[in-house]
Design an enzyme around this catalytic site. Structure first.
Site, PDB file in Angstrom:
ATOM      1  N   TYR A 184       0.841  -1.205   0.000  1.00  0.00           N
ATOM      2  CA  TYR A 184       0.000   0.000   0.000  1.00  0.00           C
ATOM      3  C   TYR A 184       0.880   1.260   0.000  1.00  0.00           C
ATOM      4  O   TYR A 184       0.653   2.193  -0.775  1.00  0.00           O
ATOM      5  CB  TYR A 184      -0.921  -0.031   1.225  1.00  0.00           C
ATOM      6  CG  TYR A 184      -1.994   1.033   1.215  1.00  0.00           C
ATOM      7  CD1 TYR A 184      -3.057   0.964   0.326  1.00  0.00           C
ATOM      8  CD2 TYR A 184      -1.934   2.109   2.099  1.00  0.00           C
ATOM      9  CE1 TYR A 184      -4.049   1.942   0.310  1.00  0.00           C
ATOM     10  CE2 TYR A 184      -2.910   3.089   2.103  1.00  0.00           C
ATOM     11  CZ  TYR A 184      -3.967   3.005   1.207  1.00  0.00           C
ATOM     12  OH  TYR A 184      -4.939   3.975   1.196  1.00  0.00           O
TER      13      TYR A 184
ATOM     14  N   LYS B 282       1.023   4.034  -2.980  1.00  0.00           N
ATOM     15  CA  LYS B 282       0.631   5.435  -2.757  1.00  0.00           C
ATOM     16  C   LYS B 282       1.820   6.380  -2.914  1.00  0.00           C
ATOM     17  O   LYS B 282       1.648   7.521  -3.368  1.00  0.00           O
ATOM     18  CB  LYS B 282      -0.010   5.583  -1.370  1.00  0.00           C
ATOM     19  CG  LYS B 282      -1.362   4.858  -1.257  1.00  0.00           C
ATOM     20  CD  LYS B 282      -2.374   5.371  -2.268  1.00  0.00           C
ATOM     21  CE  LYS B 282      -3.751   4.766  -2.078  1.00  0.00           C
ATOM     22  NZ  LYS B 282      -4.739   5.329  -3.007  1.00  0.00           N
TER      23      LYS B 282
HETATM   24  N1  LIG Z   1     -10.293   5.106   4.150  1.00  0.00           N
HETATM   25  C1  LIG Z   1      -9.108   5.540   4.517  1.00  0.00           C
HETATM   26  O1  LIG Z   1      -8.796   5.539   5.712  1.00  0.00           O
HETATM   27  C2  LIG Z   1      -8.133   6.059   3.493  1.00  0.00           C
HETATM   28  C3  LIG Z   1      -6.995   6.759   3.940  1.00  0.00           C
HETATM   29  C4  LIG Z   1      -6.112   7.277   3.015  1.00  0.00           C
HETATM   30  C5  LIG Z   1      -6.324   7.100   1.650  1.00  0.00           C
HETATM   31  N2  LIG Z   1      -7.432   6.399   1.240  1.00  0.00           N
HETATM   32  C6  LIG Z   1      -7.600   6.236  -0.201  1.00  0.00           C
HETATM   33  O2  LIG Z   1      -8.815   6.871  -0.583  1.00  0.00           O
HETATM   34  C7  LIG Z   1      -9.346   6.210  -1.731  1.00  0.00           C
HETATM   35  C8  LIG Z   1     -10.794   5.862  -1.475  1.00  0.00           C
HETATM   36  O3  LIG Z   1     -10.844   4.926  -0.419  1.00  0.00           O
HETATM   37  P1  LIG Z   1     -12.168   4.681   0.411  1.00  0.00           P
HETATM   38  O4  LIG Z   1     -11.793   4.769   1.826  1.00  0.00           O
HETATM   39  O5  LIG Z   1     -13.248   5.503  -0.117  1.00  0.00           O
HETATM   40  O6  LIG Z   1     -12.396   3.128   0.073  1.00  0.00           O
HETATM   41  P2  LIG Z   1     -13.713   2.322  -0.255  1.00  0.00           P
HETATM   42  O7  LIG Z   1     -13.350   0.882  -0.128  1.00  0.00           O
HETATM   43  O8  LIG Z   1     -14.855   2.850   0.519  1.00  0.00           O
HETATM   44  O9  LIG Z   1     -13.938   2.678  -1.804  1.00  0.00           O
HETATM   45  C9  LIG Z   1     -13.041   2.231  -2.793  1.00  0.00           C
HETATM   46  C10 LIG Z   1     -13.843   1.922  -4.041  1.00  0.00           C
HETATM   47  O10 LIG Z   1     -12.901   1.517  -5.066  1.00  0.00           O
HETATM   48  C11 LIG Z   1     -13.510   0.471  -5.781  1.00  0.00           C
HETATM   49  N3  LIG Z   1     -12.506  -0.351  -6.457  1.00  0.00           N
HETATM   50  C12 LIG Z   1     -11.662  -1.245  -5.908  1.00  0.00           C
HETATM   51  N4  LIG Z   1     -10.940  -1.848  -6.845  1.00  0.00           N
HETATM   52  C13 LIG Z   1     -11.310  -1.305  -8.038  1.00  0.00           C
HETATM   53  C14 LIG Z   1     -10.930  -1.521  -9.374  1.00  0.00           C
HETATM   54  N5  LIG Z   1     -10.010  -2.443  -9.708  1.00  0.00           N
HETATM   55  N6  LIG Z   1     -11.521  -0.794 -10.351  1.00  0.00           N
HETATM   56  C15 LIG Z   1     -12.477   0.127 -10.036  1.00  0.00           C
HETATM   57  N7  LIG Z   1     -12.882   0.367  -8.784  1.00  0.00           N
HETATM   58  C16 LIG Z   1     -12.306  -0.345  -7.787  1.00  0.00           C
HETATM   59  C17 LIG Z   1     -14.267  -0.333  -4.737  1.00  0.00           C
HETATM   60  O11 LIG Z   1     -15.263  -1.172  -5.338  1.00  0.00           O
HETATM   61  C18 LIG Z   1     -14.832   0.770  -3.866  1.00  0.00           C
HETATM   62  O12 LIG Z   1     -16.118   1.168  -4.304  1.00  0.00           O
HETATM   63  C19 LIG Z   1      -8.457   4.992  -1.981  1.00  0.00           C
HETATM   64  O13 LIG Z   1      -7.538   5.285  -3.011  1.00  0.00           O
HETATM   65  C20 LIG Z   1      -7.750   4.806  -0.660  1.00  0.00           C
HETATM   66  O14 LIG Z   1      -6.517   4.156  -0.806  1.00  0.00           O
HETATM   67  C21 LIG Z   1      -8.349   5.884   2.114  1.00  0.00           C
END
Ligand SMILES: NC(=O)c1ccc[n+]([C@@H]2O[C@H](COP(=O)([O-])OP(=O)(O)OC[C@H]3O[C@@H](n4cnc5c(N)ncnc54)[C@H](O)[C@@H]3O)[C@@H](O)[C@H]2O)c1
Length: 268
Positions: A154, A158
């Protein structure tokens, strides 16, 4: 005044969490939203939520890690909604593992979705952005700016998104395409619900990656993305914007232990 009137906005990961909140906000700001997700039904639910408000949205099932899927999806969006002008790459996956136990398949999958998927979406959307201007907002993480234990894939993905953003930003600086990156800390989304720490995980090394003020709501981060994508941010190019409760700046440290065998000074 709406910030994105009639602009075609592609949001990946739009079926959940941050992507969903961003798609909803962009719709409310006048954009015609392409809600892209691997899960067709969640993308459709987001698009339905947006159209219920009177805004324009369509759902697209797409695997961002698959070049053919991305190419055909972006082409379909351009045909259905018009020239894409905004791209937010929020699709992402993750999970914890000790690096000496990480499976090569899971490594490839995390890099494939988070880093290669972000690149592929940029690759196939850029020809449209270059044809009259546009902007890309990539979503990284605090984990792309600092070490996070049990998260090598991860963190690597990132960190890659961070420098991919800078590379694209300088490549297109004179071409009317702004590229920036938002790096959230912990957000209250479904993403981390399935994460399981290794059985004997060391909480002392995890504490520095937890913000003292807890997690954010995805809507707060979506507001940041909307600003970065808006014309108001025209001078923002190649920026990596942390929105993480101060995590990267001060190194986290929550929850503060009442007593700590390894740090008596923290007692009380
Ligand atoms: N939630 C956290 O704490 C956090 C922290 C820092 C960064 N992020 C980043 O923020 C972004 C959004 O995360 P989130 O928390 O909303 O996650 P989430 O799991 O709620 O949403 C992620 C979405 O991406 C979709 N997805 C996964 N693989 C895919 C693919 N191959 N093609 C198309 N869609 C795909 C999933 O179906 C899901 O709907 C991500 O890039 C994550 O790494 C999240």
């Amino acid at each position: 005044m709406a910030r994105f009137p009639n602009r075609v906005a592609i949001v990946t990961g739009a079926g959940s969490g941050l992507g969903r909140a961003t798609a909803a906000l962009f719709g409310a700001e006048g954009a015609k939203v392409a809600a892209v997700d691997l899960m067709a039904e969640t993308a459709e639910a987001t698009a339905a939520e947006i159209t219920a408000t009177g805004a324009t949205a369509r759902a697209y099932a797409c695997d961002v890690s698959d070049p053919k899927s991305v190419e055909s999806t972006v082409a379909a969006i351009a045909t259905d909604l018009g020239r894409p002008q905004l791209l937010v790459n929020s699709a992402g996956i993750g999970g914890f593992a000790k690096s000496e136990e990480e499976s090569p398949e899971r490594w490839a999958s995390i890099i494939g979705v988070n880093l290669t998927g972000t690149f592929l979406m940029c690759r196939f959307t850029l020809p449209y952005l270059l044809d009259g201007g546009g902007t890309i907002v990539n979503i990284a993480s605090n984990a792309g700016l600092m070490g996070q234990p049990y998260s090598a894939a991860y963190c690597a993905s990132k960190g890659g998104v961070v420098n991919l953003t800078r590379a694209l930003a300088v490549e297109y600086v004179d071409a009317g395409v702004r590229v920036n990156c938002v790096a959230p800390g912990g957000m209250r989304t479904p993403l981390t619900k399935g994460f399981r720490l290794p059985e004997d995980a060391d909480f002392d090394v995890l504490r520095p990656v937890m913000s003292r003020i807890g997690v954010s709501e995805p809507e707060e981060v979506a507001e940041c993305i909307a600003y970065v994508a808006s014309d108001t941010a025209r001078y923002m190019i190649g920026s990596i914007i942390s929105i993480d409760g101060g995590l990267v700046t001060y190194g986290g440290g929550f929850p503060k232990p009442k007593t700590s065998p390894t740090n008596p000074a923290a007692a009380g």
